[in-house]
Write a protein that holds these residues in place. Sequence first.
Motif, PDB file in Angstrom:
ATOM      1  N   MET A  37       0.817  -1.218   0.000  1.00 35.06           N
ATOM      2  CA  MET A  37       0.000   0.000   0.000  1.00 35.06           C
ATOM      3  C   MET A  37       0.847   1.262   0.000  1.00 35.06           C
ATOM      4  N   ASP A  38       2.027   1.204   0.607  1.00 39.01           N
ATOM      5  CA  ASP A  38       2.878   2.402   0.657  1.00 39.01           C
ATOM      6  C   ASP A  38       4.309   2.003   0.373  1.00 39.01           C
ATOM      7  N   ASP A  43     -10.129   3.932   6.844  1.00 39.75           N
ATOM      8  CA  ASP A  43      -9.789   4.391   5.500  1.00 39.75           C
ATOM      9  C   ASP A  43      -8.772   3.455   4.841  1.00 39.75           C
ATOM     10  N   GLN A  88      -9.718   1.396   1.457  1.00 45.40           N
ATOM     11  CA  GLN A  88      -8.929   1.469   0.222  1.00 45.40           C
ATOM     12  C   GLN A  88      -8.402   0.080  -0.165  1.00 45.40           C
ATOM     13  N   GLY A 103      -9.492  -2.373  -3.443  1.00 44.98           N
ATOM     14  CA  GLY A 103      -8.539  -2.914  -4.414  1.00 44.98           C
ATOM     15  C   GLY A 103      -8.761  -4.404  -4.630  1.00 44.98           C
ATOM     16  N   PRO A 154     -16.178   5.082  -1.688  1.00 45.89           N
ATOM     17  CA  PRO A 154     -15.544   6.012  -2.631  1.00 45.89           C
ATOM     18  C   PRO A 154     -14.291   5.460  -3.321  1.00 45.89           C
ATOM     19  N   TYR A 155     -13.670   4.441  -2.765  1.00 46.72           N
ATOM     20  CA  TYR A 155     -12.499   3.837  -3.406  1.00 46.72           C
ATOM     21  C   TYR A 155     -12.890   2.772  -4.426  1.00 46.72           C
ATOM     22  N   MET A 156     -14.167   2.367  -4.403  1.00 43.68           N
ATOM     23  CA  MET A 156     -14.581   1.206  -5.189  1.00 43.68           C
ATOM     24  C   MET A 156     -15.105   1.624  -6.559  1.00 43.68           C
TER      25      MET A 156
END
Lengths: 315, 315
Positions: B166-167, B239, B243, B247, B280-282
């Motif tokens: 993720m990061d 959050d 996210q 994914g 909102p991420y989907m």
Amino acid sequence: MKFGFGIDVGGTTVKLGLFTQAGELLEKWEIPTNTEHEGEAILPDIARAVADCMSRRGLSREDCLGLGIGVPGPVSDSGIVNKCANLGWGVFDLHKTLGDLTGLPVKGGNDANVAALGECWKGGGQGHSSMVLATLGTGIGGGIVIDGKILFGAHGAAGEIGHVTMDKHETEPCGCGKFGCAEEYGSASGLTRLARRAMAKSALPSPLRALEKPTAKDVFDLAAQGDALALEVREEYFDVLGQFLAGVCCVVDPEIVVLGGGVSKAGPVLAQGVQRHFVPYMFHTGRGIRFALATLGNDAGIYGSFKLALDQFGG
Amino acid sequence: MKFGFGIDVGGTTVKLGLFTQAGELLEKWEIPTNTEHEGEAILPDIARAVADCMSRRGLSREDCLGLGIGVPGPVSDSGIVNKCANLGWGVFDLHKTLGDLTGLPVKGGNDANVAALGECWKGGGQGHSSMVLATLGTGIGGGIVIDGKILFGAHGAAGEIGHVTMDKHETEPCGCGKFGCAEEYGSASGLTRLARRAMAKSALPSPLRALEKPTAKDVFDLAAQGDALALEVREEYFDVLGQFLAGVCCVVDPEIVVLGGGVSKAGPVLAQGVQRHFVPYMFHTGRGIRFALATLGNDAGIYGSFKLALDQFGG
């Protein structure tokens, strides 16, 4: 010997292929896609083209095992289309509608998923039973094959890998309305975005700067010529795709990843570069996952859609 | 009426369940896991426990449809174990080895995948045929069910969702050796990390600061009491998971996401909070994907491993 049709519906043309049950492509042709009046003529036009071909070849319905069709939108396993914006289509039963028009058994799928099945059957993934296809074009399309079959998903949207969020702090929106989707960086236009940002950030001189809007091809060509800025951009692009595809592979653990779409014209340097960046992002069990380029080009859809019909109706 | 066994091998205990073919759990018990000498006694100990149960109940081999088993490592569809570090196991054929020891047909799977199958069959995912399970414990385990069956993956590692990066700029390593894995933020210990970082960055006073090492429970408890810093940390945690799971869902498009593991003791606030951030991420097609909590707790593994055997040998 039975025959079948593979059909790939695009926004401007419909591609059709006549196949033998053994998987040989006997003939392929195209008709225009008529998107007027919410695309109401598209399926009747296809039915006419299929009937013409059968009549020309003297094929009866009994000679045909069925018809597979890929469409540019989500399609459930049971054939329910859930809107195809490019075609003007809403929600309807594709199997029943086209089945009634042709008198043949119909099996439909999403175009990207169907292309993945085609590439797994006769293209870059041949010989493998599980595969992720990433189509790197204007956006990123995708399709997933598991045990030789398309993963449809509960809403016909499995393999929509281009819309995995990679950077939640992104300020430019994706075409889908979200921010920071993989296709904002990993598609052909994503590569253009990376080039634009690198030029703004770096002081390196480069022929890229003379181009009004550098394309993916420009970046790959200049990188091949050793231009430092283009090499930097290409490396960042490989890194984005490596991280992104490692994420996808952590979820489904395929045998092979196949890269298609316009960007794949860059050739083996793409598959090798992405794989090199993929490995450190990948969980250890999947570091041996192979990378290959798609080989069927625009025919992936007709191969895959025929294979859909073959698996469903081929006995 | 036939019977079968569901077995869940952990690092300290092996859980066993005797089921009827109809799916009723008749009896469950545990034996210690003996990891000495590369875990060589584990399978013989299990075979003895199964034989004792059959003898006690007067069951013949013909009365038993088979035995399912979940182990803490990758297992291929054909039963090849590819190392279980916790048990000391290397690479071997689990189906053949345990089959020879018990005289019963054996079907094995990875423990997290098997737990997913259990939750889909009789737990939080009941009534759904496709599901993603995210087990939020010390790490993040995962399992994916498609059409009612475990997605194994080509290397027995499908569903290893905790190791999606993720990061990529993370500087603290994950237990797997990579940097920035989802489980570095989304697990119980990940929540602790988020709390630590939030305390360092923010000036907000909070009872969290008095704790030497705030746990996931501390954060949820203080957030429920209205503590501003704990609320901030909890929101960031939701959050991250929103996210991350969007994914995963873009890839496989399931009907439902089930949250299990220690963190799921936080209750409905977890499922609701993660879902709120997920939307909102989907990608739009999947915004209706449901969220639920796991309900089987430590029994998910025996339910799922019995179901594996039932699907394979139940006729």
